[in-house]
Every structure is written in C-alpha cells, then in structure tokens.
Scaffold this motif. Structure first.
Motif, PDB file in Angstrom:
ATOM      1  N   SER A  50       0.838  -1.193   0.000  1.00 55.71           N
ATOM      2  CA  SER A  50       0.000   0.000   0.000  1.00 55.71           C
ATOM      3  C   SER A  50       0.874   1.244   0.000  1.00 55.71           C
ATOM      4  N   ILE A  51       0.249   2.370  -0.320  1.00 56.57           N
ATOM      5  CA  ILE A  51       0.939   3.644  -0.305  1.00 56.57           C
ATOM      6  C   ILE A  51      -0.023   4.713   0.188  1.00 56.57           C
ATOM      7  N   ILE A  52       0.460   5.539   1.109  1.00 59.23           N
ATOM      8  CA  ILE A  52      -0.326   6.670   1.567  1.00 59.23           C
ATOM      9  C   ILE A  52      -0.368   7.688   0.431  1.00 59.23           C
ATOM     10  N   TRP A  53      -1.565   8.098   0.052  1.00 61.89           N
ATOM     11  CA  TRP A  53      -1.703   8.907  -1.153  1.00 61.89           C
ATOM     12  C   TRP A  53      -0.974  10.244  -1.046  1.00 61.89           C
ATOM     13  N   SER A  54      -1.087  10.903   0.091  1.00 60.77           N
ATOM     14  CA  SER A  54      -0.472  12.226   0.197  1.00 60.77           C
ATOM     15  C   SER A  54       1.001  12.148   0.589  1.00 60.77           C
ATOM     16  N   GLY A  55       1.343  11.339   1.567  1.00 57.80           N
ATOM     17  CA  GLY A  55       2.710  11.309   2.061  1.00 57.80           C
ATOM     18  C   GLY A  55       3.640  10.355   1.348  1.00 57.80           C
ATOM     19  N   GLY A  56       3.086   9.322   0.722  1.00 62.98           N
ATOM     20  CA  GLY A  56       3.917   8.390  -0.020  1.00 62.98           C
ATOM     21  C   GLY A  56       4.506   7.251   0.784  1.00 62.98           C
ATOM     22  N   ARG A  57       4.187   7.142   2.051  1.00 64.60           N
ATOM     23  CA  ARG A  57       4.728   6.040   2.854  1.00 64.60           C
ATOM     24  C   ARG A  57       4.160   4.720   2.363  1.00 64.60           C
ATOM     25  N   THR A  58       5.031   3.722   2.274  1.00 65.94           N
ATOM     26  CA  THR A  58       4.622   2.434   1.733  1.00 65.94           C
ATOM     27  C   THR A  58       4.700   1.329   2.778  1.00 65.94           C
ATOM     28  N   SER A  59       3.986   0.269   2.480  1.00 65.04           N
ATOM     29  CA  SER A  59       3.981  -0.913   3.340  1.00 65.04           C
ATOM     30  C   SER A  59       3.807  -2.130   2.456  1.00 65.04           C
ATOM     31  N   TYR A  60       4.456  -3.255   2.830  1.00 63.30           N
ATOM     32  CA  TYR A  60       4.404  -4.452   1.990  1.00 63.30           C
ATOM     33  C   TYR A  60       4.259  -5.705   2.839  1.00 63.30           C
ATOM     34  N   THR A  61       3.663  -6.711   2.243  1.00 63.53           N
ATOM     35  CA  THR A  61       3.694  -8.007   2.885  1.00 63.53           C
ATOM     36  C   THR A  61       5.103  -8.585   2.737  1.00 63.53           C
ATOM     37  N   ASP A  62       5.489  -9.425   3.681  1.00 66.16           N
ATOM     38  CA  ASP A  62       6.876  -9.891   3.729  1.00 66.16           C
ATOM     39  C   ASP A  62       7.322 -10.586   2.444  1.00 66.16           C
ATOM     40  N   SER A  63       6.419 -11.308   1.818  1.00 58.15           N
ATOM     41  CA  SER A  63       6.812 -12.119   0.669  1.00 58.15           C
ATOM     42  C   SER A  63       7.210 -11.295  -0.552  1.00 58.15           C
ATOM     43  N   VAL A  64       6.877 -10.010  -0.577  1.00 61.48           N
ATOM     44  CA  VAL A  64       7.217  -9.187  -1.734  1.00 61.48           C
ATOM     45  C   VAL A  64       8.212  -8.090  -1.417  1.00 61.48           C
ATOM     46  N   LYS A  65       8.598  -7.960  -0.161  1.00 64.41           N
ATOM     47  CA  LYS A  65       9.544  -6.914   0.216  1.00 64.41           C
ATOM     48  C   LYS A  65      10.841  -7.067  -0.552  1.00 64.41           C
ATOM     49  N   GLY A  66      11.324  -5.960  -1.068  1.00 61.83           N
ATOM     50  CA  GLY A  66      12.546  -5.981  -1.848  1.00 61.83           C
ATOM     51  C   GLY A  66      12.325  -6.291  -3.315  1.00 61.83           C
ATOM     52  N   ARG A  67      11.138  -6.742  -3.671  1.00 65.94           N
ATOM     53  CA  ARG A  67      10.852  -7.066  -5.070  1.00 65.94           C
ATOM     54  C   ARG A  67       9.765  -6.176  -5.664  1.00 65.94           C
ATOM     55  N   PHE A  68       8.816  -5.757  -4.857  1.00 68.01           N
ATOM     56  CA  PHE A  68       7.709  -4.916  -5.323  1.00 68.01           C
ATOM     57  C   PHE A  68       7.864  -3.513  -4.750  1.00 68.01           C
ATOM     58  N   THR A  69       7.481  -2.536  -5.549  1.00 63.25           N
ATOM     59  CA  THR A  69       7.537  -1.145  -5.108  1.00 63.25           C
ATOM     60  C   THR A  69       6.245  -0.434  -5.493  1.00 63.25           C
ATOM     61  N   ALA A  70       5.589   0.146  -4.517  1.00 61.15           N
ATOM     62  CA  ALA A  70       4.386   0.942  -4.763  1.00 61.15           C
ATOM     63  C   ALA A  70       4.783   2.407  -4.885  1.00 61.15           C
ATOM     64  N   SER A  71       4.136   3.086  -5.804  1.00 62.95           N
ATOM     65  CA  SER A  71       4.390   4.511  -5.981  1.00 62.95           C
ATOM     66  C   SER A  71       3.111   5.165  -6.481  1.00 62.95           C
ATOM     67  N   ARG A  72       3.133   6.485  -6.554  1.00 67.50           N
ATOM     68  CA  ARG A  72       1.952   7.176  -7.105  1.00 67.50           C
ATOM     69  C   ARG A  72       2.382   8.488  -7.709  1.00 67.50           C
ATOM     70  N   ASP A  73       1.604   8.936  -8.660  1.00 61.32           N
ATOM     71  CA  ASP A  73       1.812  10.220  -9.311  1.00 61.32           C
ATOM     72  C   ASP A  73       0.599  11.074  -8.977  1.00 61.32           C
ATOM     73  N   ASN A  74       0.789  12.020  -8.078  1.00 54.35           N
ATOM     74  CA  ASN A  74      -0.344  12.854  -7.660  1.00 54.35           C
ATOM     75  C   ASN A  74      -0.844  13.759  -8.783  1.00 54.35           C
ATOM     76  N   ALA A  75       0.013  14.065  -9.724  1.00 51.78           N
ATOM     77  CA  ALA A  75      -0.385  14.961 -10.813  1.00 51.78           C
ATOM     78  C   ALA A  75      -1.370  14.282 -11.765  1.00 51.78           C
ATOM     79  N   THR A  76      -1.173  12.983 -11.962  1.00 56.13           N
ATOM     80  CA  THR A  76      -2.031  12.258 -12.900  1.00 56.13           C
ATOM     81  C   THR A  76      -3.011  11.328 -12.198  1.00 56.13           C
ATOM     82  N   ASN A  77      -2.909  11.251 -10.865  1.00 60.13           N
ATOM     83  CA  ASN A  77      -3.804  10.391 -10.070  1.00 60.13           C
ATOM     84  C   ASN A  77      -3.693   8.926 -10.455  1.00 60.13           C
ATOM     85  N   VAL A  78      -2.469   8.482 -10.614  1.00 64.70           N
ATOM     86  CA  VAL A  78      -2.218   7.082 -10.947  1.00 64.70           C
ATOM     87  C   VAL A  78      -1.296   6.475  -9.895  1.00 64.70           C
ATOM     88  N   ALA A  79      -1.672   5.304  -9.403  1.00 61.93           N
ATOM     89  CA  ALA A  79      -0.819   4.536  -8.509  1.00 61.93           C
ATOM     90  C   ALA A  79      -0.183   3.405  -9.306  1.00 61.93           C
TER      91      ALA A  79
END
Length: 119
Positions: A50-79
């Motif tokens: 997950s990703i906090i929409w305004s602050g950008g803080r992320t959280s992951y389940t253990d099995s994907v840590k280090g392999r998956f990255t969540a991000s977002r573009d506030n200008a285009t409203n795309v995660a």
C-alpha cells in the motif's frame, strides 16, 4: 465515489518484471491510502502492499519486500505497483483499492488485472 481502473497485467516469465497501474478518478481528495491486493485461484485475497496517497509512505507483505515497489503520481492520479523478480506463486488477479480518510476498510476497488508468471 472513487473509480479505480487497473492495467498492466499480462504473462511474464519467472524472474521478469511487470508494472501495474491504477488510475483513480472521482473524489480523489478523499483518498487516504491505495492498497494492492491479489487473489490466486482457489485462495483468499491477500494484501500485497500500500501507499499513503499524500505522504507516499509504503507498506508491503513480507513475501514481496525488496521485489515490489508501490508509488503514485499525484499529478495524474495514478498509482503503480512495480513488480520485479516475479515467481510463479505470484500468479493471481491483482486489484487496487482505495481507503478513505478515517475509514477502516478499503471502500473502492478496481476490476482487477491478471498476472500470470510462467516457470
């Protein structure tokens, strides 16, 4: 109301990468967090990250840590969910969901996108 539309799924070989997109529209200002979930055949839906929409803080389940990255573009409203080093166990329908401010649950869900990882 928030509308979410995922894209970017597909077939990839083990070890490969995919980037999922989640385009949000509607009451964007009400979104606190965007979460990513997946559901494999015969299994329950599970939290991926997950990703906090305004602050950008992320959280992951253990099995994907280090392999998956969540991000977002506030200008285009795309995660985004960048997935690398994919393994066959990652085969599932992936969903994005939005959680509103002060809400406990994810209220809005996208339609899902299929990710298939071949061995």
């Amino acid at each position: 109301q928030v509308r979410l539309v995922e894209s970017g799924g597909g077939l990839v070989q083990a070890g490969g990468s995919l980037r999922l997109s989640c385009a949000a529209s509607g009451r964007i200002f009400s979104m606190y967090r965007v979460g990513w979930f997946r559901q494999a055949p015969g299994k329950e839906r599970e939290f991926v990250g997950s990703i906090i929409w305004s602050g950008g803080r992320t959280s992951y389940t253990d099995s994907v840590k280090g392999r998956f990255t969540a991000s977002r573009d506030n200008a285009t409203n795309v995660a985004y969910l960048q997935m690398t080093s994919l393994i066959p166990d990652g085969t599932a329908v992936y969903y994005c969901a939005a959680q509103g401010w002060g809400r406990r649950e994810y209220e809005y869900w996208g339609q899902g996108t299929q990710v298939t990882v071949s061995s």
